[in-house]
Design a protein around this motif. Structure first.
Motif, PDB file in Angstrom:
ATOM      1  N   ILE A 116      34.459  34.937  51.235  1.00 29.19           N
ATOM      2  CA  ILE A 116      35.420  33.980  50.688  1.00 29.19           C
ATOM      3  C   ILE A 116      36.224  33.430  51.862  1.00 29.19           C
ATOM      4  CG2 ILE A 116      37.389  33.649  49.156  1.00 29.19           C
ATOM      5  CD1 ILE A 116      36.391  35.953  47.481  1.00 29.19           C
ATOM      6  N   ASP A 117      36.072  32.110  52.112  1.00 23.70           N
ATOM      7  CA  ASP A 117      36.717  31.458  53.258  1.00 23.70           C
ATOM      8  C   ASP A 117      36.385  32.170  54.564  1.00 23.70           C
ATOM      9  OD1 ASP A 117      37.822  29.369  51.862  1.00 23.70           O
ATOM     10  OD2 ASP A 117      39.736  30.387  51.488  1.00 23.70           O
ATOM     11  N   GLY A 118      35.124  32.575  54.700  1.00 22.93           N
ATOM     12  CA  GLY A 118      34.669  33.200  55.934  1.00 22.93           C
ATOM     13  C   GLY A 118      34.935  34.685  56.031  1.00 22.93           C
ATOM     14  N   GLU A 119      35.618  35.271  55.055  1.00 20.50           N
ATOM     15  CA  GLU A 119      35.926  36.702  55.091  1.00 20.50           C
ATOM     16  C   GLU A 119      34.936  37.465  54.199  1.00 20.50           C
ATOM     17  OE1 GLU A 119      39.492  39.821  53.837  1.00 20.50           O
ATOM     18  OE2 GLU A 119      39.811  37.654  53.715  1.00 20.50           O
ATOM     19  N   PRO A 120      34.162  38.396  54.753  1.00 18.72           N
ATOM     20  CA  PRO A 120      33.205  39.150  53.920  1.00 18.72           C
ATOM     21  C   PRO A 120      33.946  39.988  52.870  1.00 18.72           C
ATOM     22  CG  PRO A 120      32.698  39.400  56.261  1.00 18.72           C
ATOM     23  CD  PRO A 120      34.042  38.753  56.190  1.00 18.72           C
ATOM     24  N   VAL A 121      33.435  39.954  51.652  1.00 24.39           N
ATOM     25  CA  VAL A 121      34.073  40.705  50.565  1.00 24.39           C
ATOM     26  C   VAL A 121      33.148  41.792  50.008  1.00 24.39           C
ATOM     27  CG1 VAL A 121      35.589  38.831  49.896  1.00 24.39           C
ATOM     28  CG2 VAL A 121      33.312  38.968  48.893  1.00 24.39           C
ATOM     29  N   GLY A 122      31.874  41.809  50.399  1.00 24.89           N
ATOM     30  CA  GLY A 122      30.998  42.878  49.929  1.00 24.89           C
ATOM     31  C   GLY A 122      29.606  42.391  49.576  1.00 24.89           C
ATOM     32  N   PHE A 157      29.095  29.009  45.711  1.00 23.01           N
ATOM     33  CA  PHE A 157      29.370  29.106  44.280  1.00 23.01           C
ATOM     34  C   PHE A 157      30.206  27.887  43.889  1.00 23.01           C
ATOM     35  CE2 PHE A 157      28.219  33.442  45.116  1.00 23.01           C
ATOM     36  CZ  PHE A 157      27.687  33.909  43.918  1.00 23.01           C
ATOM     37  N   VAL A 158      29.806  27.223  42.810  1.00 20.11           N
ATOM     38  CA  VAL A 158      30.420  25.942  42.445  1.00 20.11           C
ATOM     39  C   VAL A 158      31.275  26.029  41.187  1.00 20.11           C
ATOM     40  CG1 VAL A 158      28.578  24.616  43.533  1.00 20.11           C
ATOM     41  CG2 VAL A 158      28.360  25.275  41.130  1.00 20.11           C
ATOM     42  N   LYS A 159      31.224  27.141  40.469  1.00 15.27           N
ATOM     43  CA  LYS A 159      31.979  27.227  39.213  1.00 15.27           C
ATOM     44  C   LYS A 159      32.385  28.670  38.965  1.00 15.27           C
ATOM     45  CE  LYS A 159      31.727  25.556  34.435  1.00 15.27           C
ATOM     46  NZ  LYS A 159      30.861  24.913  33.425  1.00 15.27           N
ATOM     47  N   ILE A 160      33.648  28.875  38.647  1.00 14.43           N
ATOM     48  CA  ILE A 160      34.162  30.211  38.353  1.00 14.43           C
ATOM     49  C   ILE A 160      34.980  30.117  37.064  1.00 14.43           C
ATOM     50  CG2 ILE A 160      35.662  32.080  39.108  1.00 14.43           C
ATOM     51  CD1 ILE A 160      34.976  31.378  41.986  1.00 14.43           C
ATOM     52  N   THR A 161      34.569  30.843  36.061  1.00  8.76           N
ATOM     53  CA  THR A 161      35.253  30.859  34.762  1.00  8.76           C
ATOM     54  C   THR A 161      35.657  32.299  34.437  1.00  8.76           C
ATOM     55  OG1 THR A 161      33.280  31.244  33.413  1.00  8.76           O
ATOM     56  CG2 THR A 161      33.744  28.966  34.052  1.00  8.76           C
ATOM     57  N   PRO A 162      36.477  32.504  33.419  1.00  7.18           N
ATOM     58  CA  PRO A 162      36.846  33.886  33.056  1.00  7.18           C
ATOM     59  C   PRO A 162      35.668  34.750  32.631  1.00  7.18           C
ATOM     60  CG  PRO A 162      38.391  32.320  32.090  1.00  7.18           C
ATOM     61  CD  PRO A 162      37.276  31.516  32.671  1.00  7.18           C
ATOM     62  N   ASN A 163      34.543  34.123  32.222  1.00  3.54           N
ATOM     63  CA  ASN A 163      33.407  34.906  31.712  1.00  3.54           C
ATOM     64  C   ASN A 163      32.244  35.013  32.694  1.00  3.54           C
ATOM     65  OD1 ASN A 163      34.805  35.252  29.349  1.00  3.54           O
ATOM     66  ND2 ASN A 163      33.634  33.742  28.179  1.00  3.54           N
ATOM     67  N   ARG A 281      35.999  40.217  41.846  1.00  3.86           N
ATOM     68  CA  ARG A 281      36.898  39.602  42.824  1.00  3.86           C
ATOM     69  C   ARG A 281      36.626  38.095  42.913  1.00  3.86           C
ATOM     70  NH1 ARG A 281      37.966  41.457  49.137  1.00  3.86           N
ATOM     71  NH2 ARG A 281      39.466  39.799  49.611  1.00  3.86           N
ATOM     72  N   LEU A 282      35.364  37.701  42.787  1.00  2.22           N
ATOM     73  CA  LEU A 282      35.051  36.269  42.773  1.00  2.22           C
ATOM     74  C   LEU A 282      35.705  35.593  41.567  1.00  2.22           C
ATOM     75  CD1 LEU A 282      31.252  36.169  43.727  1.00  2.22           C
ATOM     76  CD2 LEU A 282      33.252  36.001  45.215  1.00  2.22           C
ATOM     77  N   GLY A 283      35.754  36.304  40.462  1.00  2.00           N
ATOM     78  CA  GLY A 283      36.357  35.730  39.268  1.00  2.00           C
ATOM     79  C   GLY A 283      37.852  35.522  39.380  1.00  2.00           C
ATOM     80  N   GLN A 284      38.502  36.118  40.387  1.00  2.00           N
ATOM     81  CA  GLN A 284      39.943  35.968  40.571  1.00  2.00           C
ATOM     82  C   GLN A 284      40.307  34.816  41.514  1.00  2.00           C
ATOM     83  OE1 GLN A 284      41.211  39.800  41.957  1.00  2.00           O
ATOM     84  NE2 GLN A 284      40.747  40.836  40.017  1.00  2.00           N
ATOM     85  N   VAL A 285      39.293  34.129  42.061  1.00  3.42           N
ATOM     86  CA  VAL A 285      39.565  33.008  42.962  1.00  3.42           C
ATOM     87  C   VAL A 285      40.143  31.848  42.146  1.00  3.42           C
ATOM     88  CG1 VAL A 285      38.520  31.340  44.537  1.00  3.42           C
ATOM     89  CG2 VAL A 285      37.747  33.713  44.549  1.00  3.42           C
ATOM     90  N   PRO A 318      36.065  26.327  42.559  1.00  4.77           N
ATOM     91  CA  PRO A 318      36.993  27.140  43.359  1.00  4.77           C
ATOM     92  C   PRO A 318      37.608  26.344  44.507  1.00  4.77           C
ATOM     93  CG  PRO A 318      34.725  27.713  43.857  1.00  4.77           C
ATOM     94  CD  PRO A 318      34.666  26.774  42.706  1.00  4.77           C
ATOM     95  N   TYR A 319      38.902  26.595  44.734  1.00  2.00           N
ATOM     96  CA  TYR A 319      39.564  25.971  45.887  1.00  2.00           C
ATOM     97  C   TYR A 319      39.050  26.587  47.186  1.00  2.00           C
ATOM     98  CZ  TYR A 319      42.930  23.674  42.793  1.00  2.00           C
ATOM     99  OH  TYR A 319      43.521  22.873  41.844  1.00  2.00           O
ATOM    100  N   ALA A 320      38.768  27.887  47.174  1.00  2.23           N
ATOM    101  CA  ALA A 320      38.239  28.550  48.377  1.00  2.23           C
ATOM    102  C   ALA A 320      36.731  28.323  48.483  1.00  2.23           C
ATOM    103  CB  ALA A 320      38.549  30.040  48.321  1.00  2.23           C
ATOM    104  N   LYS A 321      36.202  28.568  49.654  1.00  2.00           N
ATOM    105  CA  LYS A 321      34.768  28.397  49.893  1.00  2.00           C
ATOM    106  C   LYS A 321      34.095  29.760  49.724  1.00  2.00           C
ATOM    107  CE  LYS A 321      31.619  26.098  53.068  1.00  2.00           C
ATOM    108  NZ  LYS A 321      31.472  25.381  54.376  1.00  2.00           N
TER     109      LYS A 321
END
Length: 331
Positions: A116-122, A157-163, A281-285, A318-321
């Protein structure tokens, strides 16, 4: 000897009544309640013939009704036998039942490294289920491994929803399409759509449950083609103009919750085995707020304004990449 006349005998009986007889015991009949509403025989003697007939008929009806009900009711032993038989049949059915759709063991394992924005998350480990959807699983496997000439690597990733979270896949034009053609791979969705139709009828209930991975093979909200007149070689001909774009079967979604809204468009090809915390964590972006309730958007959507289509594509973006930095198959 003088004889007493008969009328005098009756009067003497009235003056000297006979000794009282002991009361008869009340009959105890099984199945009939005994209460003050059922008088004793001594009291019945004081009733008229009509009242006695009515009460005797009512008592007879109660007796017959209780006997008929007992005849239809099963005995306790028969009821216990029925319960035992039902339990054994249920156990036999559960033992003979085959795994439902999506519950089979995965045949291959794939991984996606996310940043996320160049930072590895897993890392997300996905089990590919080729038994349920062989065509869709092969498409996803080839794109993860790079065997299709293109892969999900460095794609967003181009779309993030609560589900669910949705990956953009690869493009069916430009460099991605040229690389796919160089390896003989096809990005058509005809076979994928046929496989989705067969699984949609075969597997009841929700297909896209929490933790499932699926590829988008159709767009149920896409309007039918527009019919228009076209002049060709001096003649008017009827032609059809496609509205919107059809999915190419490379975009995939990972469900964070049960998502029945995806069942009409997504073919399930696997399940997350490890790294579900990365998906959450992706769902919280933070994303672009959806504004479909706006009256301006509704009017623009109704009249077919292209600006509404462009705005709709930006909803939940998402605003972040969020990028897949690396992907492949695991041994």
């Amino acid at each position: 000897m003088l004889q007493i006349p008969k009328f005098l005998q009756s009067s003497t009986q009235c003056l000297h009544p006979p000794a009282p007889q002991p009361p008869l015991p009340i009959l105890q009949i099984p199945g009939v309640p005994t209460s003050s509403s059922f008088p004793s025989i001594k009291q019945c003697c004081k009733l008229s013939r009509r009242e006695l007939a009515i009460r005797s008929n009512s008592l007879l009806l109660l007796l017959l009704g209780s006997q008929s009900i007992e005849a239809f009711l099963p005995s306790r032993a028969e009821a216990e036998e029925d319960l035992v038989d039902a339990g054994s049949n249920a156990q036999e059915q559960s033992s003979n039942a085959t795994p439902t759709c999506g519950d089979k063991s995965p045949t291959k394992r794939a991984f996606l490294d996310i940043s996320i924005d160049g930072e590895p998350v897993g890392r997300i480990v996905i089990g590919i289920q080729e038994d349920d959807a062989p065509v869709g699983a092969a498409r996803f496997r080839n794109l993860v491994s790079g065997a299709a000439g293109v892969s999900y690597r460095r794609k967003e990733f181009v779309k993030i929803t609560p589900n669910y979270v949705q990956h953009g896949g690869v493009r069916s034009y430009g460099v991605d399409a040229e690389l796919a053609k160089s390896t003989g791979s096809s990005l058509e969705v005809d076979k994928l759509t046929e496989e989705w139709e067969s699984l949609y009828e075969k597997c009841p209930g929700i297909k896209n449950k929490a933790g499932t991975v699926g590829i988008i093979v159709r767009d149920p909200s896409k309007p039918p083609p527009k019919i228009k007149l076209v002049a060709r070689k001096g003649k008017l001909e009827i032609d059809q103009e496609e509205v919107g774009t059809t999915p190419n079967g490379t975009e995939f979604v990972i469900s964070t919750k049960d998502s029945p809204e995806l069942d009409a468009s997504t073919l399930v090809v696997g399940r997350v085995l490890e790294g579900m915390e990365v998906v959450e964590r992706l769902g919280q972006v933070k994303t672009v707020q959806e504004n479909t309730s706006s009256p301006y958007f509704r009017v623009a959507k109704l009249i077919g304004d292209k600006r509404a289509v462009v705005a709709e594509r930006g909803f939940n973006r998402p605003y972040a990449k969020v990028v897949v930095t690396n992907c492949g198959l695991m041994q």
